[in-house]
Design a protein around this motif. Structure first.
Motif, PDB file in Angstrom:
ATOM      1  N   PHE A 192      72.800 117.367   6.701  1.00  0.00           N
ATOM      2  CA  PHE A 192      72.585 118.712   7.233  1.00  0.00           C
ATOM      3  C   PHE A 192      73.456 118.985   8.456  1.00  0.00           C
ATOM      4  O   PHE A 192      73.963 120.089   8.620  1.00  0.00           O
ATOM      5  CB  PHE A 192      71.103 118.935   7.562  1.00  0.00           C
ATOM      6  N   VAL A 193      73.647 117.981   9.301  1.00  0.00           N
ATOM      7  CA  VAL A 193      74.457 118.175  10.502  1.00  0.00           C
ATOM      8  C   VAL A 193      75.941 118.236  10.150  1.00  0.00           C
ATOM      9  O   VAL A 193      76.652 119.150  10.577  1.00  0.00           O
ATOM     10  CB  VAL A 193      74.170 117.063  11.534  1.00  0.00           C
ATOM     11  N   GLN A 194      76.419 117.287   9.369  1.00  0.00           N
ATOM     12  CA  GLN A 194      77.849 117.238   9.061  1.00  0.00           C
ATOM     13  C   GLN A 194      78.311 118.418   8.219  1.00  0.00           C
ATOM     14  O   GLN A 194      79.429 118.893   8.378  1.00  0.00           O
ATOM     15  CB  GLN A 194      78.200 115.932   8.352  1.00  0.00           C
ATOM     16  N   GLU A 195      77.462 118.892   7.324  1.00  0.00           N
ATOM     17  CA  GLU A 195      77.847 119.997   6.451  1.00  0.00           C
ATOM     18  C   GLU A 195      77.417 121.351   7.010  1.00  0.00           C
ATOM     19  O   GLU A 195      77.629 122.373   6.361  1.00  0.00           O
ATOM     20  CB  GLU A 195      77.263 119.793   5.049  1.00  0.00           C
ATOM     21  N   ASP A 196      76.788 121.352   8.188  1.00  0.00           N
ATOM     22  CA  ASP A 196      76.365 122.583   8.851  1.00  0.00           C
ATOM     23  C   ASP A 196      75.470 123.439   7.948  1.00  0.00           C
ATOM     24  O   ASP A 196      75.646 124.644   7.812  1.00  0.00           O
ATOM     25  CB  ASP A 196      77.589 123.377   9.316  1.00  0.00           C
ATOM     26  N   VAL A 197      74.501 122.776   7.315  1.00  0.00           N
ATOM     27  CA  VAL A 197      73.569 123.443   6.408  1.00  0.00           C
ATOM     28  C   VAL A 197      72.392 123.965   7.228  1.00  0.00           C
ATOM     29  O   VAL A 197      71.846 123.237   8.061  1.00  0.00           O
ATOM     30  CB  VAL A 197      73.063 122.459   5.325  1.00  0.00           C
ATOM     31  N   PRO A 198      71.986 125.213   7.027  1.00  0.00           N
ATOM     32  CA  PRO A 198      70.825 125.730   7.760  1.00  0.00           C
ATOM     33  C   PRO A 198      69.554 124.948   7.407  1.00  0.00           C
ATOM     34  O   PRO A 198      69.351 124.573   6.253  1.00  0.00           O
ATOM     35  CB  PRO A 198      70.703 127.179   7.302  1.00  0.00           C
ATOM     36  N   PHE A 199      68.722 124.715   8.411  1.00  0.00           N
ATOM     37  CA  PHE A 199      67.512 123.918   8.200  1.00  0.00           C
ATOM     38  C   PHE A 199      66.544 124.560   7.221  1.00  0.00           C
ATOM     39  O   PHE A 199      65.773 123.865   6.571  1.00  0.00           O
ATOM     40  CB  PHE A 199      66.799 123.658   9.523  1.00  0.00           C
ATOM     41  N   ASN A 200      66.557 125.883   7.098  1.00  0.00           N
ATOM     42  CA  ASN A 200      65.605 126.520   6.185  1.00  0.00           C
ATOM     43  C   ASN A 200      65.936 126.231   4.721  1.00  0.00           C
ATOM     44  O   ASN A 200      65.113 126.431   3.847  1.00  0.00           O
ATOM     45  CB  ASN A 200      65.513 128.023   6.434  1.00  0.00           C
ATOM     46  N   LYS A 201      67.125 125.731   4.443  1.00  0.00           N
ATOM     47  CA  LYS A 201      67.509 125.402   3.065  1.00  0.00           C
ATOM     48  C   LYS A 201      66.627 124.290   2.496  1.00  0.00           C
ATOM     49  O   LYS A 201      66.364 124.253   1.301  1.00  0.00           O
ATOM     50  CB  LYS A 201      68.969 124.977   3.019  1.00  0.00           C
ATOM     51  N   ILE A 202      66.147 123.397   3.352  1.00  0.00           N
ATOM     52  CA  ILE A 202      65.355 122.265   2.871  1.00  0.00           C
ATOM     53  C   ILE A 202      64.007 122.710   2.302  1.00  0.00           C
ATOM     54  O   ILE A 202      63.407 122.013   1.501  1.00  0.00           O
ATOM     55  CB  ILE A 202      65.172 121.196   3.965  1.00  0.00           C
TER      56      ILE A 202
END
Length: 127
Positions: free
Chosen positions: A63-73
């Motif tokens: 999530f950090v390296q790919e800059d994925v928003p936390f709400n995606k989980i």
């Protein structure tokens, strides 16, 4: 392993057993599961032991390296992909747990960097 006693047979169906298995908090009480044995494409044998701790740490890294928003989980499609890809033993965290894990990893890495900087000759300023 779960210690609950559940009825089966007679007039009791199996739906309650399935629901209990899905909800039982003890089903994943161990952070490490049984080893998985498989074959590599060239015929070799490999052993893999699932670890919830490692899986959560790697989820944070992704999530950090790919800059994925936390709400995606929390999205059903993402959770389905995780369960179908990584197996039912991986319990993906909710977004708040993911946020807390990110902060925890950040603090751990920060301590490691401070120790590294202390070992470098010269002066390094950090807060």
């Amino acid at each position: 392993m779960c210690k609950d006693l559940l009825a089966f047979g007679g007039t009791s169906g199996t739906s309650h057993l399935r629901r209990h298995m899905e909800r039982c908090t003890n089903k994943n009480s161990s952070a490490v599961s049984e080893p998985i044995v498989g074959r590599t494409p060239n015929g070799g044998v490999y052993y893999f032991t699932f670890s919830q701790v490692v899986a959560r740490r790697e989820t944070v890294r992704y999530f950090v390296q790919e800059d994925v928003p936390f709400n995606k989980i929390g999205k059903p499609s993402f959770r389905r992909w995780i369960r179908n890809s990584f197996g039912p033993q991986f319990n993906p965290p909710c977004r708040n747990t993911l946020k807390n894990d990110v902060i925890k990893v950040f603090n751990e890495e920060q301590v490691g960097l401070k120790e590294l900087f202390k070992s470098i000759p010269g002066k390094v300023s950090y807060i």
